[in-house]
Design a protein around this motif. Structure first.
Motif, mmCIF file in Angstrom:
data_model
loop_
_atom_site.group_PDB
_atom_site.id
_atom_site.type_symbol
_atom_site.label_atom_id
_atom_site.label_comp_id
_atom_site.label_asym_id
_atom_site.label_seq_id
_atom_site.Cartn_x
_atom_site.Cartn_y
_atom_site.Cartn_z
ATOM 1 N N TYR A 16 9.063 -22.532 6.814
ATOM 2 C CA TYR A 16 9.628 -21.194 7.001
ATOM 3 C C TYR A 16 9.555 -20.944 8.509
ATOM 4 N N LYS A 19 6.396 -22.133 10.479
ATOM 5 C CA LYS A 19 5.314 -22.377 9.503
ATOM 6 C C LYS A 19 5.721 -23.467 8.502
ATOM 7 N N ALA A 21 5.008 -24.855 5.154
ATOM 8 C CA ALA A 21 4.259 -24.461 3.949
ATOM 9 C C ALA A 21 4.002 -25.656 3.037
ATOM 10 N N ASN A 41 -4.750 -19.394 -2.658
ATOM 11 C CA ASN A 41 -3.568 -18.611 -2.293
ATOM 12 C C ASN A 41 -2.978 -19.153 -0.999
ATOM 13 N N GLY A 42 -1.651 -19.249 -0.976
ATOM 14 C CA GLY A 42 -0.987 -19.691 0.250
ATOM 15 C C GLY A 42 -0.965 -21.194 0.430
ATOM 16 N N ALA A 43 -1.382 -21.955 -0.591
ATOM 17 C CA ALA A 43 -1.471 -23.418 -0.462
ATOM 18 C C ALA A 43 -0.106 -24.095 -0.503
ATOM 19 N N GLY A 44 0.869 -23.421 -1.085
ATOM 20 C CA GLY A 44 2.213 -24.016 -1.162
ATOM 21 C C GLY A 44 2.679 -24.308 -2.573
ATOM 22 N N LYS A 45 1.973 -23.794 -3.560
ATOM 23 C CA LYS A 45 2.330 -24.067 -4.963
ATOM 24 C C LYS A 45 3.679 -23.430 -5.317
ATOM 25 N N THR A 46 3.806 -22.145 -5.036
ATOM 26 C CA THR A 46 5.042 -21.431 -5.386
ATOM 27 C C THR A 46 6.226 -22.013 -4.621
ATOM 28 N N THR A 47 6.019 -22.312 -3.360
ATOM 29 C CA THR A 47 7.096 -22.888 -2.546
ATOM 30 C C THR A 47 7.564 -24.205 -3.162
ATOM 31 N N HIS A 195 -4.911 -19.789 -11.728
ATOM 32 C CA HIS A 195 -6.244 -19.641 -11.135
ATOM 33 C C HIS A 195 -7.277 -19.501 -12.252
#
Ligand code: ATP
Length: 238
Positions: A16, A19, A21, A41-47, A195
């Motif tokens: 992004y 950044k 990701a 959180n923020g590790a890149g799973k959703t991306t 989680h």
């Protein structure tokens, strides 16, 4: 002839702006596997998942869904996938039946099949008695179930769900877990992020841990606990 993997990701990256990701993920999931993606959180799973379902274009790398290259034939790939985002959007003014018929129409499913599938899904998810009520009055859990029904209406072979059980009350979480387990037994491939340790423990066959945009480890929960135990990190903290 070996069947194609349900999902094959090679060298996947996503930036992004400045950044990065997702920093080069390789991942193969076989047909019928129930796979859990864990990570902070923020590790890149959703991306990562959004690239698989065609909502984001990778910066590099390739994705194949049952042998179909998602970049070369996105429509054929998407037809095989159900996607349930972490905060699904429903059309609040519609009833579950109207919503499911609308989604079915987008997939080009004929009216008769749509009605049959909608009825089956709403019954299975204990929403049948509410099928003619507008979704705006629903609890979070009921909305989640309606969204899940919408994700499943085209009878996909690969279910991809982002935190599907977060924030649900116990009864609805049970219904959703039972439905996923039932689909898995029927041969569906399922990938979810979570989680919730109980989900990782009881539902999934194999876990991948994503941290800082990389797939750090893969294995069963027991295997990962043994390995993580050795380097002092706690899986429960993910
Ligand atoms: P969570 O469990 O919180 O959803 P995640 O593992 O799914 O976390 P991602 O949502 O994929 O993580 O985010 C990975 C990184 O990319 C994070 O640092 C996030 O801030 C950043 N990011 C995500 N979406 C965007 C965006 N649209 N623009 C810029 N940065 C983004």
């Amino acid at each position: 002839n070996k069947p194609a993997p349900a999902l094959e990701i090679c060298g996947l990256r996503k930036s992004y702006g400045e950044k990065e990701a997702v920093k080069g993920i390789d991942l193969t999931i076989q047909p019928g596997e129930f796979y859990g993606l864990l990570g902070p959180n923020g590790a890149g799973k959703t991306t990562t998942l959004k690239m698989v379902v065609g909502l984001l274009n990778p910066s590099a790398g390739s994705i194949h869904v049952f042998g179909t290259d998602t970049a070369a034939d996105p429509v054929a790939a998407k037809r095989q996938i159900a996607w349930l985002p972490d905060e699904p959007m429903l059309y609040d003014k519609l009833t579950p039946v109207e919503y499911l018929e609308f989604v079915a129409g987008l997939w080009g499913i004929d009216a008769r099949t749509a009605t049959d599938r909608a009825e089956e899904l709403l019954t299975r998810l204990e929403l049948f008695d509410h099928r003619h009520e507008r979704c705006e009055g629903f609890s979070r859990g009921m909305k989640q179930k309606a969204a899940l029904a919408g994700a499943l209406i085209h009878d996909p072979r690969l279910l991809i769900l982002d935190e599907p059980l977060t924030g649900l009350d116990a009864a609805i979480a049970r219904q959703v877990k039972d439905l996923l387990a039932e689909r898995a037994r029927a041969g569906c491939t399922i990938i979810l992020t979570t989680h919730i340790m109980e989900v990782a423990e009881r539902l999934v066959d194999r876990i991948g841990i994503i941290q800082h945009g990389l797939l750090l480890a893969e294995g069963t929960l027991d295997e990962l606990r043994q390995r993580h135990g050795r380097d002092g990190a706690s899986l429960e903290d993910l």
